[in-house]
Design a protein around this motif. Structure first.
Motif, PDB file in Angstrom:
ATOM      1  N   ILE A 165       1.025  -7.827   4.929  1.00 59.09           N
ATOM      2  CA  ILE A 165       2.326  -8.480   5.558  1.00 59.09           C
ATOM      3  C   ILE A 165       1.916  -8.063   7.029  1.00 59.09           C
ATOM      4  N   GLU A 166       1.736  -9.084   8.257  1.00 63.15           N
ATOM      5  CA  GLU A 166       1.359  -8.837   9.477  1.00 63.15           C
ATOM      6  C   GLU A 166       2.697  -7.819  10.106  1.00 63.15           C
ATOM      7  N   ASN A 167       2.176  -6.832  10.723  1.00 67.52           N
ATOM      8  CA  ASN A 167       3.014  -5.833  11.511  1.00 67.52           C
ATOM      9  C   ASN A 167       4.154  -5.023  10.579  1.00 67.52           C
ATOM     10  N   TYR A 168       3.847  -4.523   9.704  1.00 67.65           N
ATOM     11  CA  TYR A 168       4.889  -4.322   8.600  1.00 67.65           C
ATOM     12  C   TYR A 168       4.110  -2.903   8.030  1.00 67.65           C
ATOM     13  N   ASN A 169       5.413  -2.095   7.794  1.00 66.92           N
ATOM     14  CA  ASN A 169       4.785  -0.865   7.109  1.00 66.92           C
ATOM     15  C   ASN A 169       4.881  -0.971   5.656  1.00 66.92           C
ATOM     16  N   GLN A 170       3.623  -0.882   5.080  1.00 69.27           N
ATOM     17  CA  GLN A 170       3.491  -1.005   3.534  1.00 69.27           C
ATOM     18  C   GLN A 170       2.755   0.452   2.994  1.00 69.27           C
ATOM     19  N   ILE A 171       3.158   1.396   3.793  1.00 68.33           N
ATOM     20  CA  ILE A 171       2.391   2.548   2.993  1.00 68.33           C
ATOM     21  C   ILE A 171       2.999   3.218   1.758  1.00 68.33           C
ATOM     22  N   PHE A 172       4.622   3.052   1.834  1.00 70.00           N
ATOM     23  CA  PHE A 172       4.942   3.870   0.849  1.00 70.00           C
ATOM     24  C   PHE A 172       5.340   3.050  -0.559  1.00 70.00           C
ATOM     25  N   SER A 173       4.393   2.712  -1.152  1.00 77.14           N
ATOM     26  CA  SER A 173       4.717   1.905  -2.346  1.00 77.14           C
ATOM     27  C   SER A 173       5.350   2.586  -3.533  1.00 77.14           C
ATOM     28  N   ARG A 174       5.817   3.702  -3.545  1.00 80.86           N
ATOM     29  CA  ARG A 174       6.702   4.453  -4.499  1.00 80.86           C
ATOM     30  C   ARG A 174       8.120   3.902  -4.182  1.00 80.86           C
ATOM     31  N   ASP A 175       8.523   3.423  -3.074  1.00 81.99           N
ATOM     32  CA  ASP A 175       9.688   3.310  -2.874  1.00 81.99           C
ATOM     33  C   ASP A 175      10.080   1.908  -3.503  1.00 81.99           C
ATOM     34  N   ILE A 176       9.263   1.083  -3.726  1.00 80.55           N
ATOM     35  CA  ILE A 176       9.512  -0.400  -4.048  1.00 80.55           C
ATOM     36  C   ILE A 176       9.890  -0.658  -5.649  1.00 80.55           C
ATOM     37  N   GLY A 177       9.166   0.440  -6.405  1.00 78.83           N
ATOM     38  CA  GLY A 177       9.264   0.064  -7.714  1.00 78.83           C
ATOM     39  C   GLY A 177       8.647   1.271  -8.425  1.00 78.83           C
ATOM     40  N   PHE A 178       8.691   1.381 -10.025  1.00 75.05           N
ATOM     41  CA  PHE A 178       8.404   2.524 -10.557  1.00 75.05           C
ATOM     42  C   PHE A 178       8.256   2.179 -12.098  1.00 75.05           C
ATOM     43  N   VAL A 179       7.436   2.994 -13.012  1.00 74.11           N
ATOM     44  CA  VAL A 179       7.092   2.602 -14.152  1.00 74.11           C
ATOM     45  C   VAL A 179       7.654   3.508 -15.084  1.00 74.11           C
ATOM     46  N   ILE A 180       8.402   3.428 -16.141  1.00 78.15           N
ATOM     47  CA  ILE A 180       8.887   4.508 -16.901  1.00 78.15           C
ATOM     48  C   ILE A 180       8.414   3.662 -18.432  1.00 78.15           C
ATOM     49  N   GLU A 181       7.633   4.557 -19.369  1.00 83.90           N
ATOM     50  CA  GLU A 181       7.166   4.130 -20.468  1.00 83.90           C
ATOM     51  C   GLU A 181       6.234   3.030 -20.239  1.00 83.90           C
ATOM     52  N   ASP A 182       6.809   1.564 -20.780  1.00 84.33           N
ATOM     53  CA  ASP A 182       6.157   0.447 -20.655  1.00 84.33           C
ATOM     54  C   ASP A 182       6.897  -0.614 -19.726  1.00 84.33           C
ATOM     55  N   THR A 183       7.788  -0.178 -18.922  1.00 81.60           N
ATOM     56  CA  THR A 183       8.763  -0.963 -18.199  1.00 81.60           C
ATOM     57  C   THR A 183       8.482  -0.824 -16.592  1.00 81.60           C
ATOM     58  N   PHE A 184       8.322  -1.931 -16.009  1.00 79.49           N
ATOM     59  CA  PHE A 184       8.350  -1.790 -14.488  1.00 79.49           C
ATOM     60  C   PHE A 184       9.791  -2.067 -13.968  1.00 79.49           C
ATOM     61  N   ILE A 185      10.256  -1.305 -13.199  1.00 82.51           N
ATOM     62  CA  ILE A 185      11.749  -1.481 -12.677  1.00 82.51           C
ATOM     63  C   ILE A 185      11.228  -1.711 -11.184  1.00 82.51           C
ATOM     64  N   LYS A 186      12.132  -2.680 -10.638  1.00 84.47           N
ATOM     65  CA  LYS A 186      12.020  -3.078  -9.141  1.00 84.47           C
ATOM     66  C   LYS A 186      13.118  -2.203  -8.780  1.00 84.47           C
ATOM     67  N   ALA A 187      12.805  -1.721  -7.576  1.00 82.00           N
ATOM     68  CA  ALA A 187      13.792  -0.797  -6.951  1.00 82.00           C
ATOM     69  C   ALA A 187      14.573  -1.602  -6.272  1.00 82.00           C
ATOM     70  N   ASN A 188      16.019  -1.139  -5.891  1.00 83.02           N
ATOM     71  CA  ASN A 188      17.024  -1.901  -5.101  1.00 83.02           C
ATOM     72  C   ASN A 188      16.626  -1.228  -3.868  1.00 83.02           C
ATOM     73  N   ILE A 189      16.026  -1.501  -2.849  1.00 85.31           N
ATOM     74  CA  ILE A 189      15.512  -0.715  -1.496  1.00 85.31           C
ATOM     75  C   ILE A 189      16.379  -1.554  -0.345  1.00 85.31           C
ATOM     76  N   LEU A 190      16.410  -0.574   0.820  1.00 84.88           N
ATOM     77  CA  LEU A 190      16.788  -1.126   1.988  1.00 84.88           C
ATOM     78  C   LEU A 190      16.536  -2.729   1.946  1.00 84.88           C
ATOM     79  N   PRO A 191      17.746  -3.445   2.501  1.00 86.15           N
ATOM     80  CA  PRO A 191      17.216  -4.776   2.426  1.00 86.15           C
ATOM     81  C   PRO A 191      16.149  -5.390   3.133  1.00 86.15           C
TER      82      PRO A 191
END
Length: 304
Positions: free
Chosen positions: A77-103
């Protein structure tokens, strides 16, 4: 299809989303800072520059290549901080959970949609709106799921409070067979040395039975004592306030005996090696200025 599988923090890694520092955008203004550490560097004129951060992330990528890990990167994404992928989602067992992050970070999820499209749709979850949860606060640990939260009545006043008790209850509802243990973390809007932004800023397991811990990151001593009893004092490396500030607990495990760490973490890296770990040291001190480090930059998808 991606066969998601994450049951702990340290089993052999097979697939991961690694963030990107490409087209990171201009240095934010003080008003745009999400955390006290970024603010400190913005005001001091020492905020990291893109070229340095790209170089650091490529060093991390090279370690993954060395260990034959499948690496996904976000679409740029142009001119956008995308370093911290841990914030946006995570996996537990076989399930991907989308994070409710800062809008205003929602676009970061769109940038890994091509990865999410490779997951069984029945295994992708989006929490309801009142649930706040970010990947840095969530740690699957075999029978347990550890979750960092903030229980203060002033929760809504803290941009540094990222996971609420509704988030804890939500994870418990998805994984009723797990022991969900929440930890009340110390938050500060102003002093980065007293702000545990996420659980991985003051605690992280390594190996089979060891961990890195910062006692003063926990608002309740009982939470710290719980981990002390679970892991055993001799298995925990206690970091100082300054080491916490430099993110010593935010290393990343590729396997039970392989840890990627920042090359300046002399005391920690010496301890890890004394315990039999292979330590892959890389430069990551520039990225650390944004109050995030190695674990924050990764979203593990598959571990053995």
């Amino acid at each position: 299809m991606l066969p998601l599988h994450i049951t702990n923090e340290t089993s052999r890694l097979r697939a991961v989303v690694l963030g990107t520092a490409v087209s990171n955008g201009p240095t934010p203004t003080a008003e745009e800072a999400y955390d006290p550490k970024s603010l400190e560097h913005i005001l001091a004129g020492t905020y990291p520059v893109e070229a340095d951060m790209v170089r650091e992330m490529e060093a991390f990528h090279d370690v993954f290549k060395k260990y034959d890990v499948q690496v996904f990167r976000p679409d740029i994404i142009e001119n956008y901080n995308q370093i911290f992928s841990r914030d946006i989602g995570f996996v537990i067992e076989d399930t991907f959970i989308k994070a409710n992050i800062l809008p205003d970070r929602e676009r970061e999820l769109d940038a890994i949609q091509y990865v999410i499209d490779q997951i069984n749709p029945a295994k992708v979850q989006r929490p309801p709106e009142e649930v706040h949860i970010e990947g840095g606060d969530v740690m699957p640990w075999n029978d347990y799921i550890f979750i960092g939260t903030y229980k203060g009545s002033d929760y809504k006043d803290y941009i540094t409070a990222r996971t609420n008790m509704e988030g804890v209850a939500y994870i418990q509802s998805l994984f009723p067979h797990k022991i969900v243990k929440e930890f009340d973390l110390v938050k500060s809007k102003l002093e980065a040395r007293d702000n545990a932004l996420h659980l991985d800023c003051c605690f992280q397991p390594v190996g089979k039975d060891k961990g890195i811990i910062y006692k003063s990151g926990f608002r309740e001593e009982a939470d710290y004592v719980f981990l002390l009893n679970l892991f055993g004092k001799e298995n925990l490396f206690h970091i100082t306030r300054d080491e916490m500030y430099h993110m010593n607990s935010n290393v990343f495990s590729i396997a039970e005996d392989v840890v990627v760490s920042e090359r300046n973490f002399i005391r920690l890296n010496t301890w890890l090696r004394s315990k039999g770990f292979t330590v892959e040291e890389i430069p990551y001190a520039e990225i650390a200025k944004q109050e995030g480090l190695l674990r924050c930059s990764t979203l593990p998808l598959i571990r053995d």
